[in-house]
Structures are given as structure tokens and as C-alpha cells.
Scaffold this active site. Structure first.
Site, PDB file in Angstrom:
ATOM      1  N   LEU A  33     115.752 -14.926  18.164  1.00  0.00           N
ATOM      2  CA  LEU A  33     115.381 -15.373  16.820  1.00  0.00           C
ATOM      3  C   LEU A  33     114.298 -14.480  16.197  1.00  0.00           C
ATOM      4  CD1 LEU A  33     115.376 -19.217  17.586  1.00  0.00           C
ATOM      5  CD2 LEU A  33     117.187 -17.946  16.443  1.00  0.00           C
ATOM      6  N   ASN A  35     114.864 -11.971  14.397  1.00  0.00           N
ATOM      7  CA  ASN A  35     115.283 -11.650  13.024  1.00  0.00           C
ATOM      8  C   ASN A  35     116.403 -12.586  12.563  1.00  0.00           C
ATOM      9  OD1 ASN A  35     114.855 -10.042  10.715  1.00  0.00           O
ATOM     10  ND2 ASN A  35     116.682  -8.841  11.165  1.00  0.00           N
ATOM     11  N   SER A 124     126.005   3.203  14.647  1.00  0.00           N
ATOM     12  CA  SER A 124     125.746   3.316  13.205  1.00  0.00           C
ATOM     13  C   SER A 124     126.143   4.691  12.710  1.00  0.00           C
ATOM     14  CB  SER A 124     124.245   3.096  12.987  1.00  0.00           C
ATOM     15  OG  SER A 124     123.863   3.489  11.694  1.00  0.00           O
ATOM     16  N   TYR A 149     114.742   4.539  15.006  1.00  0.00           N
ATOM     17  CA  TYR A 149     115.855   3.585  15.047  1.00  0.00           C
ATOM     18  C   TYR A 149     117.166   4.324  15.304  1.00  0.00           C
ATOM     19  CZ  TYR A 149     119.792   0.909  13.373  1.00  0.00           C
ATOM     20  OH  TYR A 149     121.030   0.328  13.291  1.00  0.00           O
ATOM     21  N   LYS A 153     120.149   4.506  18.585  1.00  0.00           N
ATOM     22  CA  LYS A 153     121.616   4.361  18.510  1.00  0.00           C
ATOM     23  C   LYS A 153     122.289   5.533  19.225  1.00  0.00           C
ATOM     24  CE  LYS A 153     121.615   0.473  16.650  1.00  0.00           C
ATOM     25  NZ  LYS A 153     122.052  -0.683  17.416  1.00  0.00           N
ATOM     26  N   ARG A 294     113.852   8.518  -1.923  1.00  0.00           N
ATOM     27  CA  ARG A 294     113.203   7.894  -0.753  1.00  0.00           C
ATOM     28  C   ARG A 294     113.239   8.900   0.402  1.00  0.00           C
ATOM     29  NH1 ARG A 294     115.776   2.274   1.416  1.00  0.00           N
ATOM     30  NH2 ARG A 294     117.443   3.684   2.081  1.00  0.00           N
TER      31      ARG A 294
HETATM   32  P1  NAD Z   1     120.200  -8.621  12.615  1.00  0.00           P
HETATM   33  O1  NAD Z   1     118.773  -8.287  12.741  1.00  0.00           O
HETATM   34  O2  NAD Z   1     120.628  -9.564  11.566  1.00  0.00           O
HETATM   35  O3  NAD Z   1     120.759  -9.160  14.021  1.00  0.00           O
HETATM   36  C1  NAD Z   1     120.219  -8.748  15.256  1.00  0.00           C
HETATM   37  C2  NAD Z   1     119.918 -10.006  16.049  1.00  0.00           C
HETATM   38  O4  NAD Z   1     119.424  -9.630  17.344  1.00  0.00           O
HETATM   39  C3  NAD Z   1     118.852 -10.880  15.407  1.00  0.00           C
HETATM   40  O5  NAD Z   1     119.347 -12.201  15.302  1.00  0.00           O
HETATM   41  C4  NAD Z   1     117.654 -10.795  16.356  1.00  0.00           C
HETATM   42  O6  NAD Z   1     116.942 -12.009  16.393  1.00  0.00           O
HETATM   43  C5  NAD Z   1     118.328 -10.460  17.663  1.00  0.00           C
HETATM   44  N1  NAD Z   1     117.515  -9.678  18.620  1.00  0.00           N
HETATM   45  C6  NAD Z   1     116.855  -8.511  18.394  1.00  0.00           C
HETATM   46  N2  NAD Z   1     116.241  -8.096  19.514  1.00  0.00           N
HETATM   47  C7  NAD Z   1     116.521  -9.012  20.478  1.00  0.00           C
HETATM   48  C8  NAD Z   1     116.182  -9.156  21.851  1.00  0.00           C
HETATM   49  N3  NAD Z   1     115.407  -8.266  22.474  1.00  0.00           N
HETATM   50  N4  NAD Z   1     116.645 -10.209  22.531  1.00  0.00           N
HETATM   51  C9  NAD Z   1     117.438 -11.140  21.928  1.00  0.00           C
HETATM   52  N5  NAD Z   1     117.782 -11.067  20.625  1.00  0.00           N
HETATM   53  C10 NAD Z   1     117.338 -10.012  19.911  1.00  0.00           C
HETATM   54  O7  NAD Z   1     120.980  -7.218  12.479  1.00  0.00           O
HETATM   55  P2  NAD Z   1     122.472  -6.920  12.038  1.00  0.00           P
HETATM   56  O8  NAD Z   1     122.438  -6.334  10.684  1.00  0.00           O
HETATM   57  O9  NAD Z   1     123.338  -8.068  12.317  1.00  0.00           O
HETATM   58  O10 NAD Z   1     122.800  -5.726  13.033  1.00  0.00           O
HETATM   59  C11 NAD Z   1     123.449  -5.961  14.269  1.00  0.00           C
HETATM   60  C12 NAD Z   1     123.552  -4.651  15.010  1.00  0.00           C
HETATM   61  O11 NAD Z   1     124.268  -3.716  14.211  1.00  0.00           O
HETATM   62  C13 NAD Z   1     122.220  -4.005  15.327  1.00  0.00           C
HETATM   63  O12 NAD Z   1     122.318  -3.396  16.600  1.00  0.00           O
HETATM   64  C14 NAD Z   1     122.079  -2.947  14.257  1.00  0.00           C
HETATM   65  O13 NAD Z   1     121.288  -1.881  14.680  1.00  0.00           O
HETATM   66  C15 NAD Z   1     123.525  -2.525  14.080  1.00  0.00           C
HETATM   67  N6  NAD Z   1     123.810  -1.943  12.757  1.00  0.00           N
HETATM   68  C16 NAD Z   1     123.451  -2.640  11.638  1.00  0.00           C
HETATM   69  C17 NAD Z   1     123.696  -2.091  10.397  1.00  0.00           C
HETATM   70  C18 NAD Z   1     123.255  -2.797   9.140  1.00  0.00           C
HETATM   71  O14 NAD Z   1     123.072  -2.145   8.123  1.00  0.00           O
HETATM   72  N7  NAD Z   1     123.098  -4.112   9.153  1.00  0.00           N
HETATM   73  C19 NAD Z   1     124.340  -0.842  10.294  1.00  0.00           C
HETATM   74  C20 NAD Z   1     124.715  -0.185  11.459  1.00  0.00           C
HETATM   75  C21 NAD Z   1     124.437  -0.744  12.691  1.00  0.00           C
HETATM   76  C1  WQD Z   2     121.692   2.705   0.376  1.00  0.00           C
HETATM   77  C2  WQD Z   2     121.399   3.550  -0.848  1.00  0.00           C
HETATM   78  C3  WQD Z   2     119.121   4.252  -1.062  1.00  0.00           C
HETATM   79  C4  WQD Z   2     117.352   0.353  -1.677  1.00  0.00           C
HETATM   80  C5  WQD Z   2     120.443   2.243   6.203  1.00  0.00           C
HETATM   81  C6  WQD Z   2     120.057   2.795   7.531  1.00  0.00           C
HETATM   82  C7  WQD Z   2     121.266   3.124   8.359  1.00  0.00           C
HETATM   83  C8  WQD Z   2     122.205   1.926   8.450  1.00  0.00           C
HETATM   84  C9  WQD Z   2     122.499   1.341   7.120  1.00  0.00           C
HETATM   85  C10 WQD Z   2     121.763   0.686  10.434  1.00  0.00           C
HETATM   86  C11 WQD Z   2     120.476   4.730  -0.566  1.00  0.00           C
HETATM   87  C12 WQD Z   2     119.502   3.349  -2.195  1.00  0.00           C
HETATM   88  C13 WQD Z   2     118.263   1.374  -1.473  1.00  0.00           C
HETATM   89  C14 WQD Z   2     116.685   0.275  -2.920  1.00  0.00           C
HETATM   90  C15 WQD Z   2     117.903   2.211  -3.658  1.00  0.00           C
HETATM   91  N1  WQD Z   2     121.632   0.859   9.206  1.00  0.00           N
HETATM   92  N2  WQD Z   2     118.533   2.284  -2.443  1.00  0.00           N
HETATM   93  N3  WQD Z   2     116.991   1.207  -3.864  1.00  0.00           N
HETATM   94  O1  WQD Z   2     119.867   4.162   3.675  1.00  0.00           O
HETATM   95  O2  WQD Z   2     122.401   4.208   3.684  1.00  0.00           O
HETATM   96  O3  WQD Z   2     121.224   3.203   5.537  1.00  0.00           O
HETATM   97  O4  WQD Z   2     121.266   1.089   6.426  1.00  0.00           O
HETATM   98  O5  WQD Z   2     122.243   1.388  11.266  1.00  0.00           O
HETATM   99  O6  WQD Z   2     120.823   3.511   9.609  1.00  0.00           O
HETATM  100  O7  WQD Z   2     119.300   3.986   7.312  1.00  0.00           O
HETATM  101  O8  WQD Z   2     121.204   2.034   3.355  1.00  0.00           O
HETATM  102  O9  WQD Z   2     121.010   0.083   1.903  1.00  0.00           O
HETATM  103  O10 WQD Z   2     118.902   1.289   2.600  1.00  0.00           O
HETATM  104  O11 WQD Z   2     120.447   2.386   0.998  1.00  0.00           O
HETATM  105  O12 WQD Z   2     118.125   3.030  -4.545  1.00  0.00           O
HETATM  106  O13 WQD Z   2     115.838  -0.586  -3.147  1.00  0.00           O
HETATM  107  O14 WQD Z   2     120.718   2.750  -1.813  1.00  0.00           O
HETATM  108  O15 WQD Z   2     118.279   5.275  -1.506  1.00  0.00           O
HETATM  109  O16 WQD Z   2     120.913   5.806  -1.337  1.00  0.00           O
HETATM  110  P1  WQD Z   2     121.124   3.506   4.006  1.00  0.00           P
HETATM  111  P2  WQD Z   2     120.332   1.346   2.236  1.00  0.00           P
END
Ligand code: NAD
Ligand code: WQD
Length: 339
Positions: A33, A35, A124, A149, A153, A294
Site C-alpha cells: 500500500l 502507492n 517500460s 528508475y 527496469k 522538462r
Molecule cells: P502503481 O504504483 O500504481 O502500482 C505499484 C504497486 O506496487 C503499488 O500498489 C504499491 O503499493 C506496490 N508496491 C511498491 N513497492 C512494493 C513493495 N516493496 N512491496 C509490496 N508492494 C509494493 O504503479 P503502476 O503504474 O501500476 O505500475 C506497475 C508497474 O508497471 C511498475 O513496475 C511500473 O514501474 C511499471 N510501469 C508503469 C508505467 C506507468 O506509466 N504507469 C509504465 C511502464 C512501466
Molecule cells: C508525456 C508527455 C511530457 C506532464 C514516463 C516515464 C516512463 C514511463 C511512462 C514508467 C511528455 C508531457 C507531461 C505535464 C507535459 N513510466 N507533459 N506536462 O515522460 O513519456 O514517461 O511515464 O515506466 O518511464 O518517464 O510520460 O506522462 O510524464 O509525459 O507537457 O504536466 O507529456 O513532457 O512529453 P513520459 P509523461
């Protein structure tokens, strides 16, 4: 079959748990929990009609994790649990390496000693950095990510490849592009804590008046309208891909499998296109201002997801507008909960 879903109360995890339950998998969630919130468990039950088993603890606590493996016959794992805030990872790199990698290794140790296979890892598109060519396919060379981060990955992928090879196990590395949207029931969605970094949560909060205006980070990129381009993938489509990837691993007769799939729509959308699509889909205004770029942002990233279509029979089906409509419904649900 029984699947351990770590981070199963999080954004992508909760949607995937629903799809697993619908496909008759038994689900055990471990989530600390850090996040997410406990009410998501009730929401999963409402949506799927079944309540998964839930353990609230940190995966770094090896002894608790081991007890779960003692108590249940686990057939596979989808490992969502990780910290994911790119900016925060730059300030607290050790927390990110510790949480994202120790958790992963603790689960793999259990897999090793108990002879379990079928492991799915949330990777990712960040592992590609700014790719030299678009669209990005799975053979596109990886670049060192800008953030700690992103490095967790890349390292996670390497750990899993070594694990699969050394111990003859089946793993799937799923490289998500930019997940967006919420469940069509509006009972599940992303819970942004604090000021959102990601575009769609920020757009949504701006439309609802929580934020005054959206800052668009740069309009001087080499793209059609000057704003950066990404591949926004609907979270329910993404969740379904996990079930397909898991079913493929389970069905495989090979001892060692290392699958890698890009999960995206194959279509790039600019920041301005996302804003317009949100306004059209929801008939609301999103005030914005153009700001400096950014730090660390790339210009463009969108997937070639043909491999997932060919090998998993999966492709993204939901339009950007439809995904953004679900986001807005989720926002209204969150506000009704808070009022
Ligand atoms: P999220 O933060 O909503 O979900 C992650 C969950 O893992 C949370 O509920 C958190 O409480 C739990 N958690 C974190 N560390 C923990 C630990 N040590 N033990 C037990 N629980 C733990 O994130 P999400 O957006 O659902 O992402 C899920 C996965 O996908 C992550 O690995 C993230 O890196 C990856 N990912 C997300 C995105 C994105 O943009 N959302 C993009 C690419 C990859
Ligand atoms: C998207 C676009 C911003 C917010 C991130 C992580 C990546 C992956 C996905 C997990 C960009 C623009 C954003 C704002 C804006 N996560 N933007 N104003 O940067 O592609 O990727 O999330 O693995 O690792 O880096 O996603 O949603 O932050 O941004 O203009 O307030 O929107 O500059 O071009 P990003 P994002």
C-alpha cells in the site's frame, strides 16, 4: 492456476487482477500500500465478482514472502510492485534500487528453490531511451536510461534473463509504453498521490479545477506541432496483454523461455493532441500554457507492437478518446468518494 500478483492494488495491477479473475486464475496479491489504497480490493471484487487473497506487506520482507509460498501452491507471478516516479528516483536512487530490485530478487529466490516457472515483469519503453528510429520494435537497441528508475527496469530485465537461463525458467518482459485510462465501471483507475508528473493525470486534474493550468513542457520539438509524442495505451487493453503473455508461458513446452514484447498502440500522439482529445471526449476545457522543456524528456517514442499481435494474438483496441473518457469518469468517481 494460482498467480501471485505483486503490486496488485496498484494502477495496472488492479486492472490485470480483474482480467486474471475473469479468466479463472486464482489470484494472491501482495502489496504494501505504499502507492495504493485498500478500497481497491473491494472495487476489484465488485468488478470481477470474486475477491482475491490479499497480503499487505513489503516484498523486501523475505520471511513474510516465504510464508505465502509455504501456504499456497503458486504457479506463476506477475510482478508489478515497484516505485515508479522518475523524478523521485533521481533524488532517492538507493530507495529505487533497493525496492525495485530486492523485491524482484526475493521473489525469484522463492521461484528458484520451489522450482516455479512463469514470471512476468513490468518493464517500460524507458529502456529504449530516445531511440534512433520510430516506431520502436523489440530489436531496437537499448540505451542507458536517464533515470535511476529506468535503470532498475533495465537491470530487472537482465536479472530475469540470467535467472531464466541459469535455472531453465519461463519469463516474459513486457515493455509498456504510456498507460492511460481507467476501468469502464469507473471503479478502478490511477491514484495520483500529490502533484501528478504524468500527462494524463495532470490534464484530468486541470479539467476538474484541482490544477489551474497544464504546463506543456516544450513546443519546440521536431514534431508536427512541436510538442513531444508518445504512445498512449489503454490500461484495460494492457491488462489483457498480461493474461495472453501468461497463457503463452504456461502453454510453452520449452524449459527456458525469454519473451520480450512491446505493449503499445503503434500510434504516436502529441501532447496537444492528447489535450484536444480529452476536451472532445469529455466536453470540458483544459487551460494550458507552454513552458520550457522538462529535463530528461525525449522527443518521440511509439511502439511497433506487431510481435505481440503475432505471438500473443493481442492488440490495443481502445481509442485515445475512449480511454480519456474513462479517465474523466474515474476522476468524477474519486471526487464523489471525497465529498
Ligand atoms: P502503481 O504504483 O500504481 O502500482 C505499484 C504497486 O506496487 C503499488 O500498489 C504499491 O503499493 C506496490 N508496491 C511498491 N513497492 C512494493 C513493495 N516493496 N512491496 C509490496 N508492494 C509494493 O504503479 P503502476 O503504474 O501500476 O505500475 C506497475 C508497474 O508497471 C511498475 O513496475 C511500473 O514501474 C511499471 N510501469 C508503469 C508505467 C506507468 O506509466 N504507469 C509504465 C511502464 C512501466
Ligand atoms: C508525456 C508527455 C511530457 C506532464 C514516463 C516515464 C516512463 C514511463 C511512462 C514508467 C511528455 C508531457 C507531461 C505535464 C507535459 N513510466 N507533459 N506536462 O515522460 O513519456 O514517461 O511515464 O515506466 O518511464 O518517464 O510520460 O506522462 O510524464 O509525459 O507537457 O504536466 O507529456 O513532457 O512529453 P513520459 P509523461
Amino acid at each position: 492456476m494460482t498467480i501471485l500478483v505483486t503490486g496488485g492494488l496498484g494502477y495496472i495491477g488492479s486492472h490485470t487482477v480483474v482480467e486474471l479473475l475473469k479468466n479463472n486464475f486464482q489470484v494472491i496479491i501482495v502489496d504494501d500500500l505504499s502507492n495504493s489504497e485498500k478500497f481497491i480490493l473491494d472495487s476489484i471484487e465488485k468488478v470481477a465478482g470474486k475477491r482475491p487473497v490479499f497480503f499487505p506487506f513489503d516484498l523486501k520482507r523475505k520471511e513474510l514472502l516465504s510464508q505465502v509460498f509455504d501456504a499456497y501452491q503458486i504457479d506463476g507471478c506477475i510482478n508489478f510492485a515497484a516505485y515508479k516516479a522518475v523524478g523521485e528516483s533521481q533524488e532517492k536512487p538507493l530507495d529505487y534500487y533497493e525496492n525495485n530490485l530486492f523485491s524482484l530478487i526475493n521473489i525469484l529466490q522463492e521461484f528458484k528453490v520451489r522450482n516455479i516457472s512463469n514470471f512476468i515483469f513490468s518493464s517500460s519503453c524507458t529502456v529504449y531511451g530516445q531511440a534512433d528510429e520510430q516506431p520502436i520494435d523489440e530489436n531496437t537497441p537499448l540505451k542507458t536510461p536517464e533515470s535511476s528508475y529506468g535503470k532498475t527496469k533495465q537491470m530487472g530485465e537482465e536479472i530475469l534473463k540470467d535467472f531464466a537461463t541459469a535455472h531453465q525458467r519461463k519469463v516474459s518482459l513486457l515493455r509498456y509504453f504510456n498507460p492511460i485510462g481507467a476501468h469502464p465501471t469507473a471503479l478502478l483507475g490511477e491514484l495520483p498521490i500529490g502533484v501528478p508528473n504524468n500527462l494524463v493525470p495532470y490534464v484530468t486534474q486541470t479539467a476538474s479545477g484541482i490544477r489551474e493550468k497544464l504546463n506543456i513542457w516544450g513546443n519546440d520539438y521536431e514534431t508536427e506541432d512541436g510538442t513531444a509524442v508518445r504512445d498512449y495505451i489503454y490500461v484495460v487493453d494492457l491488462a489483457k496483454a498480461h493474461v495472453k503473455a501468461l497463457q503463452k508461458l504456461i502453454a510453452s513446452n520449452e524449459d527456458t523461455v525469454i519473451d520480450i514484447y512491446n505493449l503499445g498502440t503503434g500510434k504516436g500522439s502529441s501532447v496537444l493532441e492528447v489535450v484536444e482529445a480529452f476536451e472532445t471526449a469529455n466536453d470540458v476545457k483544459v487551460p494550458y500554457q507552454i513552458c520550457e522543456r522538462r529535463a530528461g524528456d525525449i522527443t518521440i517514442a511509439y511502439a511497433n507492437a506487431d510481435k505481440a499481435e503475432k505471438e500473443l494474438g493481442w492488440k490495443a483496441e481502445t481509442s485515445l478518446e475512449e480511454a480519456l473518457r474513462t479517465t474523466w469518469e474515474w476522476q468524477k468517481y474519486l471526487e464523489s468518494r471525497n465529498s
